[in-house]
Scaffold this active site. Structure first.
Site, PDB file in Angstrom:
ATOM      1  N   TYR A 192      15.922 -12.993   5.833  1.00  0.00           N
ATOM      2  CA  TYR A 192      16.312 -12.519   6.901  1.00  0.00           C
ATOM      3  C   TYR A 192      15.173 -11.964   8.131  1.00  0.00           C
ATOM      4  O   TYR A 192      15.653 -11.597   9.401  1.00  0.00           O
ATOM      5  CB  TYR A 192      16.969 -10.996   6.888  1.00  0.00           C
ATOM      6  CG  TYR A 192      16.112 -10.074   5.953  1.00  0.00           C
ATOM      7  CD1 TYR A 192      15.332  -9.274   6.263  1.00  0.00           C
ATOM      8  CD2 TYR A 192      16.546  -9.795   4.471  1.00  0.00           C
ATOM      9  CE1 TYR A 192      14.355  -8.303   5.535  1.00  0.00           C
ATOM     10  CE2 TYR A 192      15.740  -9.181   3.576  1.00  0.00           C
ATOM     11  CZ  TYR A 192      14.654  -8.241   4.059  1.00  0.00           C
ATOM     12  OH  TYR A 192      14.183  -7.371   3.288  1.00  0.00           O
ATOM     13  N   LYS A 193      13.854 -12.537   7.911  1.00  0.00           N
ATOM     14  CA  LYS A 193      13.199 -12.459   8.679  1.00  0.00           C
ATOM     15  C   LYS A 193      13.004 -13.783   9.789  1.00  0.00           C
ATOM     16  O   LYS A 193      13.674 -14.027  10.542  1.00  0.00           O
ATOM     17  CB  LYS A 193      11.675 -11.821   8.146  1.00  0.00           C
ATOM     18  CG  LYS A 193      11.461 -10.602   7.264  1.00  0.00           C
ATOM     19  CD  LYS A 193      10.447 -10.518   6.783  1.00  0.00           C
ATOM     20  CE  LYS A 193      10.301  -9.284   5.898  1.00  0.00           C
ATOM     21  NZ  LYS A 193      10.779  -8.020   6.304  1.00  0.00           N
ATOM     22  N   ASP A 221       4.810 -12.556  -3.144  1.00  0.00           N
ATOM     23  CA  ASP A 221       5.887 -12.267  -2.499  1.00  0.00           C
ATOM     24  C   ASP A 221       5.562 -12.778  -0.956  1.00  0.00           C
ATOM     25  O   ASP A 221       4.536 -12.406  -0.361  1.00  0.00           O
ATOM     26  CB  ASP A 221       5.777 -10.648  -2.293  1.00  0.00           C
ATOM     27  CG  ASP A 221       6.754  -9.994  -1.382  1.00  0.00           C
ATOM     28  OD1 ASP A 221       7.511 -10.830  -0.551  1.00  0.00           O
ATOM     29  OD2 ASP A 221       7.224  -8.964  -1.567  1.00  0.00           O
ATOM     30  N   ARG A 267       3.932  -2.429  15.178  1.00  0.00           N
ATOM     31  CA  ARG A 267       3.825  -4.020  14.516  1.00  0.00           C
ATOM     32  C   ARG A 267       4.558  -4.787  15.742  1.00  0.00           C
ATOM     33  O   ARG A 267       5.485  -4.519  16.106  1.00  0.00           O
ATOM     34  CB  ARG A 267       4.240  -4.232  13.404  1.00  0.00           C
ATOM     35  CG  ARG A 267       3.839  -3.734  12.066  1.00  0.00           C
ATOM     36  CD  ARG A 267       4.356  -4.249  10.820  1.00  0.00           C
ATOM     37  NE  ARG A 267       5.658  -4.248  10.570  1.00  0.00           N
ATOM     38  CZ  ARG A 267       6.406  -4.360   9.640  1.00  0.00           C
ATOM     39  NH1 ARG A 267       5.689  -5.232   8.565  1.00  0.00           N
ATOM     40  NH2 ARG A 267       7.487  -4.801   9.585  1.00  0.00           N
ATOM     41  N   PHE A 292       3.520  -4.103  -0.512  1.00  0.00           N
ATOM     42  CA  PHE A 292       4.806  -3.492   0.040  1.00  0.00           C
ATOM     43  C   PHE A 292       5.101  -2.394  -0.982  1.00  0.00           C
ATOM     44  O   PHE A 292       5.392  -2.738  -1.975  1.00  0.00           O
ATOM     45  CB  PHE A 292       5.667  -4.526   0.547  1.00  0.00           C
ATOM     46  CG  PHE A 292       7.121  -4.259   1.073  1.00  0.00           C
ATOM     47  CD1 PHE A 292       6.848  -3.783   2.589  1.00  0.00           C
ATOM     48  CD2 PHE A 292       8.120  -4.082   0.464  1.00  0.00           C
ATOM     49  CE1 PHE A 292       7.995  -3.485   3.257  1.00  0.00           C
ATOM     50  CE2 PHE A 292       9.427  -3.638   1.075  1.00  0.00           C
ATOM     51  CZ  PHE A 292       9.119  -3.226   2.630  1.00  0.00           C
TER      52      PHE A 292
END
Length: 402
Positions: free
Chosen positions: A226-227, A201, A373, A124
Site C-alpha cells: 500500500y506504499k 522486511d 517524514r 519497525f
C-alpha cells in the site's frame, strides 16, 4: 527555486505518469507516499467492472476460472517488477504482520540448536513485537543490536552479533524512520557465513529502490503493497521464500488454502509444494484489483527509472531543507546510495507543525521524536509539489519565530 522545480519536472521522463493518479482536492503537496500511495485513476472503474463482471458474473466459478492462482500469479508480478526475483518464490497473502509471523516462526524452527533472533532496536514496531512474541512462544532469545535512529543497521554490527547460536536475523532493508538502506548483500552473506538465514522486511523498499533478492542470496522477505505499489489501504502483503528453502520451511498457520489439495477436505495437513505452502486462508482477490493497477504503472516505468527519480526527488528536497530550514536536523543519510525514498527532518514542536501543514494542504507524516517524514513517491510526486510543500513548511516556521 520554483523555476528550477518546473525545469526538473519538464525533464522528468516519468512526469506523464502523474496524470494516471486520481486528483486529491485541496491537497497542495502529498508527501506521504511512503505510508500510503495515491490511487491509480482507473481503479474505481476496474473495481466496478470486477464486481459486476467477475464477482457477479462468475460467482463461485471465479475460483476455478482463475482466482485460486492469484497468490502466485500476483506474487510473480511483484517479484519481476520490484524484487529482482525469479518466479515461483513470492505469493500475495495476509498482512505484513501475519506473513512476518509465519516466516519468522518458521525460520526459528529450522534449527532447534540455534535459539537466537538477531534484530535491531530501531526496527519497525511490528517487527520487534512479533519477534518478542515468537521468542516467548518458542523459548528463543532476542539479541538486540543498538542502531543509530539517524542512520541504520550496518554489516559490521551484524558481524559482531551473529554466531553459532543465531537462528535467524530479522532486519528492515530501508529503515522506516531514517530511510537508511542496509547493505543487504553484505549482511546476508555475513549471516550465511554464521549459518543463519535472514528475513528482510521490504515494506519501505519495494517499488522505491532496486532490489536483487536472488542475486543477494536472500532467504526470506515480506513487504506491504500500500506504499509505493499503490495497492490501497490495507492491501495484502507479499512473502518471498528462496526456492532452496521450499522443502525445509514449515510455516505454522496451517490453513486449507495452503494444503496440497485444498478441496479434498481430508484429514491431516500436507503443505502445498513450493511457495504456495505459506498461504493459509482465502486469497484477498478483491483487494488485489487496485494493486494490479499500481503494478502496471511500475512495470511501465521500470524500477531503475523509479529509483533514479527517487534519488533526484530526495536530493532536491534536501537542497531546499538545507537552504530554507537551517535550524532543522536531518535524520536521514546524505549519501544517496544509502538513502531510500523518504527524508526525515526533526525539530522540537514538529507535532504541532504537522497539524498546521495538514490544514494548509501539505501532507507529510510524523514520527517520534519530533520527526516529520517526507515520503516522495516517484510515480506520483512532482518536483514542484516538493517545492510548494516545503515552501509552506518554511512559512510556518518563520511565522513561529516572529
Amino acid at each position: 527555486m520554483r523555476d528550477r522545480a518546473r525545469e526538473l519536472d519538464a525533464a522528468d521522463p516519468l512526469a506523464p505518469l502523474r496524470d494516471r493518479f486520481l486528483p486529491a482536492p485541496g491537497v497542495v503537496a502529498y508527501l506521504d507516499g511512503n505510508s500510503l500511495g495515491r490511487p491509480v485513476a482507473g481503479v474505481p472503474d476496474r473495481l466496478d467492472a470486477f464486481v459486476r463482471e467477475e464477482w457477479a458474473g462468475r460467482l463461485i466459478r471465479g475460483w476455478t476460472d482463475g482466482w485460486m492462482g492469484w497468490p502466485e500469479q500476483v506474487g510473480d508480478r511483484i517479484a519481476a517488477a520490484a524484487l529482482g526475483a525469479a518466479p515461483g518464490q513470492t505469493v500475495l497473502a495476509d498482512s505484513t504482520t501475519v506473513l512476518l509471523y509465519k516466516l519468522l516462526r518458521a525460520a526459528v524452527d529450522l534449527d532447534p540448536g540455534r535459539r537466537e533472533i538477531v534484530l535491531d532496536t530501531d526496527n519497525f514496531p511490528t517487527d520487534r513485537y512479533v519477534a518478542e512474541g515468537i521468542a516467548a512462544e518458542r523459548g528463543a532469545r532476542l539479541r538486540w543490536i543498538e542502531t543509530d535512529p539517524a542512520a541504520g543497521i550496518t554489516a559490521e554490527q551484524v558481524a559482531a552479533a551473529v554466531g553459532p547460536g543465531t537462528g535467524v536475523v530479522l532486519l528492515s532493508h530501508v529503515a522506516y524512520r531514517s530511510g537508511w538502506i542496509a547493505d543487504a548483500a553484505a549482511i546476508t552473506a555475513i549471516a550465511h557465513d554464521a549459518g543463519a538465514p535472514v528475513l528482510w522486511d521490504l515494506s519501505h523498499s519495494v517499488g522505491s529502490v532496486e532490489l536483487e533478492l536472488d542475486a543477494w542470496g536472500v532467504d526470506l522477505a515480506v513487504g506491504c503493497t500500500y506504499k509505493y505499489l499503490n495497492g490501497g489501504p490495507g492491501s495484502p502483503a507479499f512473502g518471498y521464500v528462496r526456492s532452496g528453502l521450499h522443502d525445509r520451511l514449515r510455516q505454522p498457520v496451517q490453513g486449507w488454502m495452503g494444503r496440497h489439495d485444498p478441496f479434498e477436505m481430508g484429514p491431516g495437513y500436507t503443505p502445498a509444494a513450493g511457495v504456495r505452502g505459506i498461504v493459509s486462508g482465502t486469497p484477498p482477490i478483491l483487494a488485489a484489483v487496485p494493486l494490479l493497477a499500481g503494478l502496471e504503472l511500475l512495470e511501465e516505468a521500470g524500477i531503475a527509472a523509479v529509483r533514479a527519480k527517487s534519488r533526484a526527488l530526495t536530493a532536491y528536497a534536501l537542497e531546499l531543507v538545507d537552504a530554507w530550514l537551517p535550524d532543522v536536523e536531518l535524520v536521514s543519510p546524505r549519501d544517496p546510495d544509502r538513502r531510500g525514498g523518504h527524508l526525515t527532518i526533526r525539530r522540537p514542536g514538529f507535532r504541532d507543525v504537522l497539524d498546521a501543514l495538514w490544514k494548509r494542504g501539505v501532507i507529510p507524516d510524523y514520527r517520534e521524536p519530533d520527526g516529520i517524514r517526507l515520503g516522495l513517491a516517484p510515480l506520483s510526486t512532482s518536483f514542484t509539489e516538493v517545492h510548494d510543500g516545503l515552501t509552506v513548511l518554511r512559512e510556518l516556521l518563520v511565522g513561529e519565530l516572529r
